[in-house]
Design an enzyme around this catalytic site. Structure first.
Site, PDB file in Angstrom:
ATOM      1  N   LYS A 192       0.860  -1.183   0.000  1.00  0.00           N
ATOM      2  CA  LYS A 192       0.000   0.000   0.000  1.00  0.00           C
ATOM      3  C   LYS A 192       0.894   1.230   0.000  1.00  0.00           C
ATOM      4  O   LYS A 192       1.486   1.591   1.011  1.00  0.00           O
ATOM      5  CB  LYS A 192      -0.927   0.047   1.215  1.00  0.00           C
ATOM      6  CG  LYS A 192      -2.049   1.065   0.950  1.00  0.00           C
ATOM      7  CD  LYS A 192      -2.603   1.740   2.169  1.00  0.00           C
ATOM      8  CE  LYS A 192      -1.835   2.922   2.664  1.00  0.00           C
ATOM      9  NZ  LYS A 192      -1.775   4.080   1.762  1.00  0.00           N
ATOM     10  N   GLU A 227      10.062  15.676  15.280  1.00  0.00           N
ATOM     11  CA  GLU A 227      10.438  15.600  13.868  1.00  0.00           C
ATOM     12  C   GLU A 227       9.658  16.650  13.064  1.00  0.00           C
ATOM     13  O   GLU A 227       8.441  16.718  13.141  1.00  0.00           O
ATOM     14  CB  GLU A 227      10.106  14.199  13.342  1.00  0.00           C
ATOM     15  CG  GLU A 227      10.516  13.988  11.897  1.00  0.00           C
ATOM     16  CD  GLU A 227      10.216  12.566  11.412  1.00  0.00           C
ATOM     17  OE1 GLU A 227       9.078  12.104  11.576  1.00  0.00           O
ATOM     18  OE2 GLU A 227      11.136  11.940  10.860  1.00  0.00           O
ATOM     19  N   CYS A 238      13.633  10.479   6.811  1.00  0.00           N
ATOM     20  CA  CYS A 238      13.586  10.016   8.194  1.00  0.00           C
ATOM     21  C   CYS A 238      14.932  10.239   8.872  1.00  0.00           C
ATOM     22  O   CYS A 238      15.000  10.441  10.066  1.00  0.00           O
ATOM     23  CB  CYS A 238      13.188   8.556   8.236  1.00  0.00           C
ATOM     24  SG  CYS A 238      14.162   7.527   7.144  1.00  0.00           S
ATOM     25  N   GLU A 283      10.041   1.242  10.461  1.00  0.00           N
ATOM     26  CA  GLU A 283      11.078   2.256  10.223  1.00  0.00           C
ATOM     27  C   GLU A 283      10.378   3.595  10.349  1.00  0.00           C
ATOM     28  O   GLU A 283       9.568   3.960   9.491  1.00  0.00           O
ATOM     29  CB  GLU A 283      11.680   2.031   8.828  1.00  0.00           C
ATOM     30  CG  GLU A 283      13.097   2.511   8.699  1.00  0.00           C
ATOM     31  CD  GLU A 283      13.167   3.923   8.225  1.00  0.00           C
ATOM     32  OE1 GLU A 283      13.122   4.827   9.091  1.00  0.00           O
ATOM     33  OE2 GLU A 283      13.245   4.133   7.011  1.00  0.00           O
TER      34      GLU A 283
HETATM   35  P1  NAD Z   1       2.039   8.205   7.906  1.00  0.00           P
HETATM   36  O1  NAD Z   1       2.808   7.488   8.931  1.00  0.00           O
HETATM   37  O2  NAD Z   1       0.743   8.801   8.284  1.00  0.00           O
HETATM   38  O3  NAD Z   1       1.764   7.238   6.666  1.00  0.00           O
HETATM   39  C1  NAD Z   1       2.704   6.303   6.156  1.00  0.00           C
HETATM   40  C2  NAD Z   1       1.933   5.227   5.428  1.00  0.00           C
HETATM   41  O4  NAD Z   1       1.036   4.592   6.340  1.00  0.00           O
HETATM   42  C3  NAD Z   1       1.044   5.755   4.301  1.00  0.00           C
HETATM   43  O5  NAD Z   1       1.016   4.812   3.258  1.00  0.00           O
HETATM   44  C4  NAD Z   1      -0.303   5.854   4.973  1.00  0.00           C
HETATM   45  O6  NAD Z   1      -1.389   5.809   4.058  1.00  0.00           O
HETATM   46  C5  NAD Z   1      -0.293   4.637   5.866  1.00  0.00           C
HETATM   47  N1  NAD Z   1      -1.178   4.729   7.022  1.00  0.00           N
HETATM   48  C6  NAD Z   1      -1.624   5.834   7.659  1.00  0.00           C
HETATM   49  N2  NAD Z   1      -2.426   5.503   8.701  1.00  0.00           N
HETATM   50  C7  NAD Z   1      -2.473   4.149   8.727  1.00  0.00           C
HETATM   51  C8  NAD Z   1      -3.106   3.204   9.572  1.00  0.00           C
HETATM   52  N3  NAD Z   1      -3.861   3.571  10.614  1.00  0.00           N
HETATM   53  N4  NAD Z   1      -2.933   1.906   9.321  1.00  0.00           N
HETATM   54  C9  NAD Z   1      -2.153   1.489   8.300  1.00  0.00           C
HETATM   55  N5  NAD Z   1      -1.533   2.339   7.446  1.00  0.00           N
HETATM   56  C10 NAD Z   1      -1.678   3.655   7.666  1.00  0.00           C
HETATM   57  O7  NAD Z   1       2.963   9.264   7.288  1.00  0.00           O
HETATM   58  P2  NAD Z   1       2.583  10.350   6.216  1.00  0.00           P
HETATM   59  O8  NAD Z   1       1.161  10.785   6.260  1.00  0.00           O
HETATM   60  O9  NAD Z   1       3.063   9.825   4.921  1.00  0.00           O
HETATM   61  O10 NAD Z   1       3.442  11.515   6.773  1.00  0.00           O
HETATM   62  C11 NAD Z   1       3.108  12.072   8.041  1.00  0.00           C
HETATM   63  C12 NAD Z   1       4.351  12.320   8.842  1.00  0.00           C
HETATM   64  O11 NAD Z   1       5.122  11.125   8.971  1.00  0.00           O
HETATM   65  C13 NAD Z   1       5.271  13.288   8.195  1.00  0.00           C
HETATM   66  O12 NAD Z   1       4.943  14.583   8.556  1.00  0.00           O
HETATM   67  C14 NAD Z   1       6.607  12.882   8.692  1.00  0.00           C
HETATM   68  O13 NAD Z   1       6.931  13.545   9.886  1.00  0.00           O
HETATM   69  C15 NAD Z   1       6.490  11.434   8.966  1.00  0.00           C
HETATM   70  N6  NAD Z   1       7.133  10.586   7.980  1.00  0.00           N
HETATM   71  C16 NAD Z   1       8.202   9.863   8.369  1.00  0.00           C
HETATM   72  C17 NAD Z   1       8.836   9.047   7.438  1.00  0.00           C
HETATM   73  C18 NAD Z   1      10.016   8.237   7.798  1.00  0.00           C
HETATM   74  O14 NAD Z   1      10.631   7.655   6.930  1.00  0.00           O
HETATM   75  N7  NAD Z   1      10.378   8.160   9.051  1.00  0.00           N
HETATM   76  C19 NAD Z   1       8.383   8.985   6.149  1.00  0.00           C
HETATM   77  C20 NAD Z   1       7.263   9.737   5.788  1.00  0.00           C
HETATM   78  C21 NAD Z   1       6.644  10.504   6.726  1.00  0.00           C
END
Ligand code: NAD
Length: 493
Positions: free
Chosen positions: A179, A386, A288, A254
């Site tokens: 996904k 972050e 990240c 991660e």
């Molecule tokens: P997120 O953690 O909300 O989403 C990451 C993935 O998880 C996406 O594919 C999302 O659709 C999915 N997801 C969201 N809620 C879920 C749930 N309840 N169950 C299963 N899957 C779910 O991150 P984001 O919206 O892409 O970004 C939000 C914040 O996350 C950013 O502001 C940033 O700080 C952080 N981020 C961190 C990394 C990293 O590599 N550490 C990467 C992207 C974003």
């Protein structure tokens, strides 16, 4: 733009191109052009169920019969196809995420190495023949695939972070349901086409597109998903871990970071300044592993900050597809709003803006100026949380002990760097940092063969390296009775 002009994508389930059963779709935005460019299905629980069923069936089909040597050959072919299509995929990633074409071209030409590396491991997943403590028994172990893997990936490096999961999972013999982020759903679908072209059987890789609270949740709650490999925010990672715990599925997480770069007085300051720029302004800080905290010895604080500020002010912002551009926009509206809000809080908390400080008024859109904040307080949000944007918080220190203490005073633990010419100090400090990766006199270098992952709230488990392929295997122990003798059934032995 009318819906008819958008590129129309379908999901990939069991080798077929499919729409959501409900017919629902959503658009994905080009964050530089600030308009939708592609339309993808919005999967619900029924679509997720179909994808997991396909992945489960594929485990019992021809894929499950392949030897490690045959999986290795498929992985090599997939690497070759990605190398062939690297430029096309890089352009798609740039369009979907706003990341620089120069960075994505580099990433895409490097991604095949992950498939080559794990192809080299697919035929080496050996068990052990274990000398028995009982003369009439022989014991050995087998490494078996865990089963169906859910790969949930974010928007910041969609294909690279998917590759970190896909290559070892396929090497181990698992099947995968991906996904991608709703902000960057396209390239996972494009990759699935190459997986098919490489000759992987249908159902080995399935792609469902949709939003976290519906599609993602349905996937993490699915009883036939054996392991969830997730990259994203710490908050979502924790809820994914809860969902997995309810049915004792495995997790590989991660998550976020607030990594520190420690610069000592004896460091090469030009090299350190360059490393600081790479750490927090490359990818507009949306990584990240961003080195978002600069801890600098007080005696060189002003000199180093001046160097970083001078380079930050010369960064070329603009069209991510232009070769001269060094920083593109943030990837989406929620991220732009989050970074803007955190900057406002930092200023309210008393931070001093050495450069930047907010959106770029000329470029508009999701552009934020590279920002350096000094005079920050260790307990404030800008130091502890972050940002995932181009914002550097600078703190001075006086002693090595204080630098280590400051670096470790975070709930995260993904990465960090030590800048010093003293080889003893370099290793000594690296050993004391509570982080999964530490660079000495460098920043933001990764490779397929070197484990990557976080301590504390930065994650669980490791991607990359030999360790990662074991994340996708179960160890089975087999005892063989050698004599045919019977034994007392009421004792263990
Ligand atoms: P997120 O953690 O909300 O989403 C990451 C993935 O998880 C996406 O594919 C999302 O659709 C999915 N997801 C969201 N809620 C879920 C749930 N309840 N169950 C299963 N899957 C779910 O991150 P984001 O919206 O892409 O970004 C939000 C914040 O996350 C950013 O502001 C940033 O700080 C952080 N981020 C961190 C990394 C990293 O590599 N550490 C990467 C992207 C974003």
């Amino acid at each position: 733009m009318s819906t008819a002009q958008l590129d129309h994508y379908q999901m990939v389930i069991n080798g077929a191109r499919v729409d959501a059963r409900s017919g629902a779709r959503f658009d994905t935005l080009d964050p530089y052009a600030q308009r939708p460019w592609a339309s993808v299905p919005d999967a619900d629980a029924a679509d997720v169920d179909a994808a997991v069923a396909a992945a489960k069936a594929a485990l019992r089909g021809p894929w499950g019969e392949l030897t490690g040597f045959q999986r290795a050959a498929l992985l090599r072919r997939l690497g070759d196809l990605i190398a062939r299509d690297a430029q096309r995929l890089a352009r798609l990633e740039t369009r979907d995420s706003g990341k620089l074409l120069r960075e994505m071209s580099g990433q895409l030409s490097y991604i095949p190495q992950w498939f080559y590396y794990y192809s080299g491991l697919a035929d080496k997943l050996e068990g052990a023949a274990i000398p028995s403590d009982k003369p009439n028994f022989f014991a050995y172990t087998r490494r078996e695939p865990v089963g169906v893997v859910a790969a949930i990936v974010p928007w910041n490096s969609p294909l690279l972070l998917l590759t970190w999961k896909l290559a070892p999972a396929l090497a181990a013999g698992c099947t995968v349901v991906v996904k991608p982020s709703d902000h960057t759903p396209v390239t996972a679908i494009e990759l699935a086409a190459l997986v098919e072209e490489a000759g992987f059987p249908p159902g080995v890789l399935n792609v469902v597109t949709g939003f976290g609270p519906a599609t993602g949740k349905a996937l993490t709650a699915h009883p036939d998903v054996a392991k969830i490999a997730f990259t994203g925010s710490t908050a979502t990672g924790i809820s994914v871990a809860h969902a997995a715990a309810d049915r004792l599925a495995g997790v590989l997480l991660e998550l976020g970071g607030k990594s520190a770069q420690l610069v000592f007085a004896d460091a090469d300051l030009d090299a350190a300044a360059n490393g600081v720029i790479a750490g927090v302004f490359a990818a507009s800080g949306q990584t990240c592993m961003a080195g978002a905290r600069l801890l600098v010895h007080r005696s060189i604080h002003d000199e180093l900050v001046a160097k970083v500020v001078a380079r930050a002010e010369s960064i070329t912002l603009g069209d991510p597809a232009e070769p001269a551009t060094e920083m593109g926009p943030l990837a989406n509206a929620p991220q732009f709003e989050k970074v803007s809000a955190m900057l406002a809080t930092a200023l309210a908390d008393g931070a001093t803006v050495a450069t930047g400080g907010g959106p770029d008024p000329e470029l508009g859109g999701f552009f934020v100026r590279p920002t350096v904040l000094t005079g920050v307080t260790p307990s404030t949000e800008i130091v502890c949380e972050e940002v995932f944007g181009p914002v550097l918080a600078v703190l001075p220190f006086d002693t090595e002990e204080e630098a280590i203490e400051l670096a470790n005073s975070t709930r995260y633990g993904l990465a960090g760097a030590v800048w010093t010419k003293d080889i003893h100090r370099g290793h000594r400090v690296a050993h004391q940092l509570r982080a999964g990766t530490v660079w000495i006199n460098a920043y933001r270098t990764v490779g397929p063969n070197v484990p990557f992952g976080g301590y504390n709230h930065s994650g669980l488990g490791r991607e990359n390296g030999i360790e990662a392929v074991y994340e996708y295997t179960e160890t089975k122990s087999i005892w063989v009775e050698l004599t045919g003798a019977t034994r007392d059934p009421f004792t263990i032995g």
